[in-house]
Motif scaffolding. Structure first.
Motif, PDB file in Angstrom:
ATOM      1  N   THR A 173      68.359  11.493  60.916  1.00  0.00           N
ATOM      2  CA  THR A 173      67.817  10.026  60.006  1.00  0.00           C
ATOM      3  C   THR A 173      68.547  10.175  58.600  1.00  0.00           C
ATOM      4  OG1 THR A 173      65.933  10.905  59.616  1.00  0.00           O
ATOM      5  CG2 THR A 173      66.684   9.666  61.434  1.00  0.00           C
ATOM      6  N   GLY A 174      68.129  11.587  58.287  1.00  0.00           N
ATOM      7  CA  GLY A 174      68.678  12.046  56.985  1.00  0.00           C
ATOM      8  C   GLY A 174      67.375  11.678  55.837  1.00  0.00           C
ATOM      9  N   ALA A 175      65.707  12.191  56.788  1.00  0.00           N
ATOM     10  CA  ALA A 175      65.084  11.857  56.235  1.00  0.00           C
ATOM     11  C   ALA A 175      64.022  12.274  55.817  1.00  0.00           C
ATOM     12  CB  ALA A 175      64.545  10.149  56.961  1.00  0.00           C
ATOM     13  N   LEU A 176      63.057  12.648  54.387  1.00  0.00           N
ATOM     14  CA  LEU A 176      62.643  13.441  54.420  1.00  0.00           C
ATOM     15  C   LEU A 176      61.300  13.979  55.338  1.00  0.00           C
ATOM     16  CD1 LEU A 176      61.392  15.891  52.176  1.00  0.00           C
ATOM     17  CD2 LEU A 176      59.778  13.919  51.686  1.00  0.00           C
ATOM     18  N   ARG A 177      60.750  15.203  56.145  1.00  0.00           N
ATOM     19  CA  ARG A 177      59.562  15.336  56.613  1.00  0.00           C
ATOM     20  C   ARG A 177      58.047  15.081  57.018  1.00  0.00           C
ATOM     21  NH1 ARG A 177      60.518  20.787  60.589  1.00  0.00           N
ATOM     22  NH2 ARG A 177      59.008  18.871  61.471  1.00  0.00           N
ATOM     23  N   ALA A 178      57.801  14.066  56.238  1.00  0.00           N
ATOM     24  CA  ALA A 178      56.867  13.408  54.955  1.00  0.00           C
ATOM     25  C   ALA A 178      55.802  14.826  55.343  1.00  0.00           C
ATOM     26  CB  ALA A 178      56.592  12.382  54.196  1.00  0.00           C
ATOM     27  N   GLU A 179      55.629  14.450  56.783  1.00  0.00           N
ATOM     28  CA  GLU A 179      53.838  15.610  57.256  1.00  0.00           C
ATOM     29  C   GLU A 179      53.905  16.513  57.490  1.00  0.00           C
ATOM     30  OE1 GLU A 179      51.092  14.710  61.638  1.00  0.00           O
ATOM     31  OE2 GLU A 179      53.195  14.360  61.461  1.00  0.00           O
ATOM     32  N   TRP A 180      55.136  17.330  57.684  1.00  0.00           N
ATOM     33  CA  TRP A 180      55.497  18.783  57.186  1.00  0.00           C
ATOM     34  C   TRP A 180      55.661  18.729  56.193  1.00  0.00           C
ATOM     35  CZ3 TRP A 180      58.463  22.406  54.684  1.00  0.00           C
ATOM     36  CH2 TRP A 180      58.651  23.604  55.440  1.00  0.00           C
ATOM     37  N   LEU A 181      56.305  18.299  55.396  1.00  0.00           N
ATOM     38  CA  LEU A 181      55.961  19.215  54.123  1.00  0.00           C
ATOM     39  C   LEU A 181      54.224  18.519  53.262  1.00  0.00           C
ATOM     40  CD1 LEU A 181      56.810  19.496  51.076  1.00  0.00           C
ATOM     41  CD2 LEU A 181      57.180  17.270  50.689  1.00  0.00           C
ATOM     42  N   SER A 185      68.115  19.607  48.364  1.00  0.00           N
ATOM     43  CA  SER A 185      69.057  18.749  47.381  1.00  0.00           C
ATOM     44  C   SER A 185      69.807  18.065  48.028  1.00  0.00           C
ATOM     45  CB  SER A 185      68.888  19.848  46.628  1.00  0.00           C
ATOM     46  OG  SER A 185      69.842  20.349  46.559  1.00  0.00           O
ATOM     47  N   ILE A 186      70.772  18.778  49.231  1.00  0.00           N
ATOM     48  CA  ILE A 186      72.272  18.478  49.470  1.00  0.00           C
ATOM     49  C   ILE A 186      71.902  17.668  50.624  1.00  0.00           C
ATOM     50  CG2 ILE A 186      74.562  18.893  50.835  1.00  0.00           C
ATOM     51  CD1 ILE A 186      74.617  21.493  48.367  1.00  0.00           C
ATOM     52  N   ALA A 187      71.049  18.080  51.724  1.00  0.00           N
ATOM     53  CA  ALA A 187      70.746  16.906  52.676  1.00  0.00           C
ATOM     54  C   ALA A 187      70.142  15.499  52.257  1.00  0.00           C
ATOM     55  CB  ALA A 187      69.920  18.002  53.636  1.00  0.00           C
ATOM     56  N   LEU A 188      69.172  15.944  51.378  1.00  0.00           N
ATOM     57  CA  LEU A 188      68.175  14.361  51.323  1.00  0.00           C
ATOM     58  C   LEU A 188      69.726  13.107  50.536  1.00  0.00           C
ATOM     59  CD1 LEU A 188      65.194  15.296  49.412  1.00  0.00           C
ATOM     60  CD2 LEU A 188      64.877  14.431  51.575  1.00  0.00           C
ATOM     61  N   GLY A 189      70.478  14.092  49.357  1.00  0.00           N
ATOM     62  CA  GLY A 189      71.404  13.270  48.348  1.00  0.00           C
ATOM     63  C   GLY A 189      72.386  12.617  49.709  1.00  0.00           C
ATOM     64  N   ARG A 190      72.888  14.206  49.993  1.00  0.00           N
ATOM     65  CA  ARG A 190      74.340  13.189  51.105  1.00  0.00           C
ATOM     66  C   ARG A 190      73.946  11.708  51.871  1.00  0.00           C
ATOM     67  NH1 ARG A 190      77.210  16.101  55.309  1.00  0.00           N
ATOM     68  NH2 ARG A 190      76.185  18.259  54.664  1.00  0.00           N
ATOM     69  N   GLY A 191      72.995  11.633  52.884  1.00  0.00           N
ATOM     70  CA  GLY A 191      72.129  10.231  53.100  1.00  0.00           C
ATOM     71  C   GLY A 191      72.766   8.941  51.833  1.00  0.00           C
ATOM     72  N   VAL A 192      71.600   9.284  50.622  1.00  0.00           N
ATOM     73  CA  VAL A 192      71.660   8.596  49.467  1.00  0.00           C
ATOM     74  C   VAL A 192      72.976   7.883  49.395  1.00  0.00           C
ATOM     75  CG1 VAL A 192      71.060   7.847  47.454  1.00  0.00           C
ATOM     76  CG2 VAL A 192      69.633   9.347  48.662  1.00  0.00           C
ATOM     77  N   LEU A 193      73.686   8.700  49.169  1.00  0.00           N
ATOM     78  CA  LEU A 193      75.094   8.590  48.893  1.00  0.00           C
ATOM     79  C   LEU A 193      76.007   8.018  50.122  1.00  0.00           C
ATOM     80  CD1 LEU A 193      75.551  11.356  46.215  1.00  0.00           C
ATOM     81  CD2 LEU A 193      74.876   8.716  46.009  1.00  0.00           C
ATOM     82  N   GLY A 194      75.742   8.472  51.246  1.00  0.00           N
ATOM     83  CA  GLY A 194      76.763   7.643  52.112  1.00  0.00           C
ATOM     84  C   GLY A 194      77.370   8.203  52.711  1.00  0.00           C
ATOM     85  N   LEU A 195      77.674   9.613  52.205  1.00  0.00           N
ATOM     86  CA  LEU A 195      78.939  11.170  52.828  1.00  0.00           C
ATOM     87  C   LEU A 195      78.261  11.664  54.026  1.00  0.00           C
ATOM     88  CD1 LEU A 195      77.983  13.353  49.499  1.00  0.00           C
ATOM     89  CD2 LEU A 195      79.641  11.760  50.049  1.00  0.00           C
TER      90      LEU A 195
END
Length: 368
Positions: free
Chosen positions: A24-32, A56-66
Motif C-alpha cells: 500500500t505504500g502506507a506507514l506501518r504505524a503500529e510497528w513504529l 523517505s523514498i518509499a513514503l514519497g513515491r506513493g504520494v507522488l504516484g511514482l
C-alpha cells in the motif's frame, strides 16, 4: 556475550520494509509505535539512542504516484523530498507520546569522508544526545548523487555508530541473524549466535543475489560489521518485523552478534594518535597538568601555536620544554588558534567575531 542491557549508547538501523507497507505504500504505524516504546524504555534507563532510518523514498513515491519499479535519480530525489517530511513527522509524533524530542539529521558520504564535516556531525550528535533528544539519521537523498551516496543504510548506520562513539549497533532486518548458507535453500544452514571476527570464510557464506539473505543484503551487513567492530562497537543482526523488536532482542530473540575489537573511545584515540600532525600547540604548565587528568584543552592554557592547519586537523600538543604530551583534532584553524591563545572563553567572540566553539581540543578528540 553482548546484550542490549549493557549499551550506554545504541544505534538502531531501520529499513524501509519495516516502516512502509510494500503493497500500500502506507506507514506501518503500529510497528513504529512499538519501536517508540522500546526507545522510551531505553532512554528511561539512561541509554543514548540514535535511529538510522530508511523510508523517505518509499513514503514519497506513493504520494507522488511514482511506479513501484526502479526510479531514476531525479525521481528518487523528488520522492525523498516529499517523504522526508512525512517520515520526520511520523517519528516526531511517535516519540512525543513518550515525552521524547526527536531531531532530524540528514547526511551524505562526504560528512564522514571530510574530517571537518565529520567533526561537525559528531559534535551535533553529541549535543543532541546531551540535551536528551533522539536523533533520526537518514541519508540526504534529496541532494545525494551516486558520487556522494553511502549506497546502503547498513554501512551508513555503522559509520554513524563509529562517529557517535556508540558501543552497540542493532540492524533490524528481514532475517534473524547471519547463516552459514541461505536457509531457504539449504536445510543444513545454521545461524551463528556470535561472530568474533569477519574472516574470509565468513564472507564466503554471505550468499548471492536476492534480498536480506543475499549479496545485496548480507554482504553489506558484513561490511557494516567490519566497520562497527573495528571502531569498538558490537553489532547485532536480528528480525525487525515483530512488534517491540528491541525488547524482543533483550528477551532472547534470535540474533547474531558481531563482537567489537576493543572499546570505542580507545579505538578513536588510537586513530587520532596514528594521524600525521599538521602543527603543534604548546601549552603552559597548568594546562599540561589538566590534560594529564583528562581535561580538554582550553585557549587560556595555550602558550604558542605553530604550523599551518585547518579546523579538524590533527596537531601535536607539547609542553613548554618541548615534550610531546599527545595529539588531538583542533576545533580552530591555526590563525584563529593563535589569536585566542591565553584568552578565556568569554573573550573569544570579541576577538574572532563569532562565539567560542568550546575548547580548542576536546578531550574526546585527544590522545594523551
Amino acid at each position: 556475550m553482548a546484550t542490549v542491557r549493557d549499551a550506554k549508547r545504541l544505534v538502531i538501523k531501520i529499513g524501509s520494509a519495516l516502516l512502509v507497507d510494500r503493497a500500500t505504500g502506507a506507514l506501518r504505524a503500529e510497528w513504529l509505535a512499538s519501536l517508540a516504546e522500546d526507545v522510551a524504555r531505553l532512554r528511561a534507563r539512561g541509554t543514548d539512542v540514535i535511529l538510522v532510518s530508511s523510508g523517505s523514498i518509499a513514503l514519497g513515491r506513493g504520494v507522488l504516484g511514482l511506479p513501484a519499479t526502479d526510479l531514476s535519480l531525479e525521481q528518487s530525489q523528488a520522492a525523498a523530498a516529499v517523504g522526508q517530511i512525512r517520515l520526520a513527522g511520523a517519528y516526531d509524533a511517535a516519540l512525543a507520546r513518550h515525552g521524547l524530542t526527536s531531531a532530524q539529521v540528514l547526511v551524505t558520504l562526504e560528512d564522514s569522508a571530510d574530517r571537518r564535516r565529520y567533526l561537525n556531525s559528531r559534535a551535533t550528535l553529541e549535543q543532541l544526545l546531551r540535551l536528551g533528544a533522539v536523533p533520526i539519521v537518514n541519508e540526504n537523498d534529496t541532494v545525494a548523487t551516486d558520487e556522494i551516496r553511502y549506497g546502503d543504510n547498513d554501512r551508513m548506520a555503522a559509520q554513524v555508530a563509529v562517529t557517535a562513539g556508540a558501543d552497540q549497533l542493532i540492524l533490524l532486518s528481514d532475517v534473524d541473524g547471519f547463516y552459514s548458507a541461505n536457509p531457504m535453500q539449504d536445510a543444513g544452514a545454521h545461524r551463528f549466535d556470535v561472530i568474533e571476527a569477519v574472516t574470509p570464510e565468513i564472507e564466503a557464506m554471505a550468499g548471492d543475489a536476492g534480498s536480506g539473505l543475499s549479496k545485496g543484503g548480507m554482504k553489506t551487513k558484513l561490511m557494516a560489521a567490519k566497520t562497527a567492530t573495528a571502531g569498538g562497537c558490537d553489532m547485532a543482526i536480528t528480525q525487525g518485523a515483530v512488534l517491540h523488536p528491541v525488547r524482543a532482542l533483550e528477551e532472547g530473540a534470535a540474533a547474531t552478534w558481531f563482537l567489537a575489537q576493543g572499546d570505542p573511545q580507545q579505538k578513536r584515540k588510537a586513530w587520532i594518535a596514528a594521524m600525521k600532525p599538521k602543527g603543534r600547540i604548546t601549552v603552559d604548565a597548568g594546562a599540561a597538568g589538566a590534560l594529564a587528568k583528562g581535561s580538554s584543552l582550553l585557549p587560556a592554557g595555550v602558550a604558542q601555536v605553530s604550523g599551518r592547519f585547518g579546523r579538524g586537523d590533527p596537531v601535536e600538543v607539547a609542553d613548554e620544554a618541548g615534550r610531546v604530551l599527545g595529539q588531538g583534532l583542533t576545533r580552530y584553524d591555526a590563525g584563529d588558534a593563535d589569536r585566542i591563545k591565553h584568552l578565556r572563553s568569554d573573550q573569544i567572540e570579541d576577538v574572532l567575531g563569532y562565539p567560542a566553539r568550546g575548547p580548542l581540543i576536546h578531550r574526546d578528540d585527544m590522545a594523551i
